[in-house]
Design an enzyme around this catalytic site. Structure first.
Site, short mmCIF file in Angstrom:
data_model
loop_
_atom_site.label_atom_id
_atom_site.label_comp_id
_atom_site.label_asym_id
_atom_site.label_seq_id
_atom_site.Cartn_x
_atom_site.Cartn_y
_atom_site.Cartn_z
CG ASP A 39 -2.10 0.92 1.08
OD1 ASP A 39 -2.39 1.35 -0.06
OD2 ASP A 39 -2.73 1.24 2.11
CG LEU A 75 9.59 -17.76 -3.83
CD1 LEU A 75 9.12 -17.57 -2.40
CD2 LEU A 75 10.59 -16.65 -4.17
CG HIS A 93 -0.20 1.93 -9.32
ND1 HIS A 93 -0.42 1.65 -7.99
CD2 HIS A 93 -1.31 2.61 -9.74
CE1 HIS A 93 -1.61 2.14 -7.63
NE2 HIS A 93 -2.16 2.73 -8.66
C1 IPE Z 1 -5.50 -2.71 -0.14
O1 IPE Z 1 -5.12 -1.40 -0.37
C2 IPE Z 1 -5.58 -3.47 -1.44
C3 IPE Z 1 -4.30 -3.73 -2.08
C4 IPE Z 1 -3.13 -3.47 -1.60
C5 IPE Z 1 -4.41 -4.38 -3.37
P1 IPE Z 1 -6.22 -0.25 -0.55
O2 IPE Z 1 -5.47 1.01 -0.71
O3 IPE Z 1 -7.18 -0.61 -1.62
O4 IPE Z 1 -6.98 -0.32 0.86
P2 IPE Z 1 -7.78 0.79 1.64
O5 IPE Z 1 -8.78 1.36 0.69
O6 IPE Z 1 -6.80 1.81 2.08
O7 IPE Z 1 -8.38 0.07 2.79
C1 IPE Z 2 -1.52 0.18 -3.38
O1 IPE Z 2 -1.33 1.55 -3.44
C2 IPE Z 2 -1.75 -0.44 -4.73
C3 IPE Z 2 -3.13 -0.87 -4.98
C4 IPE Z 2 -4.08 -0.90 -4.09
C5 IPE Z 2 -3.43 -1.34 -6.33
P1 IPE Z 2 -2.54 2.57 -3.48
O2 IPE Z 2 -2.92 2.80 -4.91
O3 IPE Z 2 -3.65 2.11 -2.61
O4 IPE Z 2 -1.88 3.88 -2.89
P2 IPE Z 2 -2.46 4.85 -1.78
O5 IPE Z 2 -2.89 4.00 -0.64
O6 IPE Z 2 -3.60 5.56 -2.40
O7 IPE Z 2 -1.32 5.74 -1.43
MG MG Z 3 -4.07 2.34 -0.66
#
Ligand code: IPE
Ligand code: IPE
Ligand code: MG
Length: 241
Positions: free
Chosen positions: A21, A132, A38
């Site tokens: 995240d 793995l 990303h």
């Molecule tokens: C969780 O992250 C999902 C992934 C890492 C794929 P999100 O960014 O979607 O989660 P929330 O919305 O902060 O809970």
């Molecule tokens: C995690 O990073 C990747 C996915 C959930 C696909 P985010 O896109 O949720 O990034 P933040 O949390 O908005 O910073």
């Molecule tokens: Mg996120």
């Protein structure tokens, strides 16, 4: 002496699951579009796989796209999906070299056809590897997975293939996406959020949880080693004294 040297090789987790995240915030801090985060998250995945491989941790699960992430703007979803295709394509030789087998959990059929095709090809190419398991959770959510398992079990009960009295933990496990993989010993979430976001709810019943403020694109081997070291300092009691 760095973090890696302090890790006890006899007490390694058998499965580490990661909620990657913070990509969007990482990009925003640099005045860029979320997708830039990303793109830069791929290096973190690469390093994590490498670090797990070097230590000899046999299962690694990455939460890459949740059921709820379908509610993001279409442009972000489309770019994420094409990024996924190119990342799988460019990383497959590396997986082969490391003896890693690629697996996927989630509602794979709901992904765009070219993403499914790329994923299937990479899984086919790496299927005989045993060092793995690299498991990606795509269009995954735990509640989706549990409901699916309940439906599948219910159908078999209806067809007299399962006796309802025989439903136990191990039977239920066998209907989950993660069937055959041990439950995570350690769950890591980056970016400072203290929540699970619908990830492996059943499987983390006794997992150790590790939260770090590091944003996913900044996550490096040393952060992974720190998490493993933290895990090794804990006393896992599983309800016993
Ligand atoms: C969780 O992250 C999902 C992934 C890492 C794929 P999100 O960014 O979607 O989660 P929330 O919305 O902060 O809970
Ligand atoms: C995690 O990073 C990747 C996915 C959930 C696909 P985010 O896109 O949720 O990034 P933040 O949390 O908005 O910073
Ligand atoms: Mg996120």
């Amino acid at each position: 002496m760095d973090f890696k040297d302090n890790i006890n090789k006899n007490k390694l987790p058998k499965h580490i699951a990661i909620i990657m995240d913070g990509n969007g915030r990482w990009a925003r801090q640099r005045g860029k579009e979320r997708i830039f985060g990303h793109e830069n998250g791929i290096q973190a995945v690469r390093e994590t796989i490498e670090a797990a491989g070097e230590l000899g941790i046999p299962n690694l699960t990455f939460y890459a796209f949740s059921t709820e992430n379908w509610c993001r703007p279409k442009k972000e979803i489309d770019t994420l999906m094409s990024l996924l295709v190119s990342a799988i394509r460019s990383e497959t030789p590396e997986l082969l070299e490391k003896g890693a087998k690629l697996k996927a959990i989630g509602d794979i059929e709901s992904l765009p056809p070219d993403t499914i095709a790329e994923l299937r090809e990479a899984m086919e190419i790496t299927k005989n590897n045993t060092q793995l398991n690299v498991i990606v959770a795509l269009s995954y959510s735990s509640q989706w997975e549990i409901i699916k398992a309940v439906k599948d079990i219910a159908k078999q009960v209806k067809d007299n293939k399962i006796d309802p009295d025989k439903i136990d933990k191990s039977l239920f496990n066998s209907f989950l996406q993660t069937s055959g993989t041990p439950d995570p010993d350690l769950l890591i979430r980056t970016s400072g959020e203290l929540r699970i976001s619908n990830f492996l709810l059943w499987q983390i019943a006794y997992s150790e949880l590790y939260f770090t403020p590091v944003l996913w694109p900044d996550f490096r081997k040393k952060h992974f080693y720190q998490a493993v070291l933290d895990y090794q300092r804990r006393d896992r009691r599983f309800g016993k004294t």
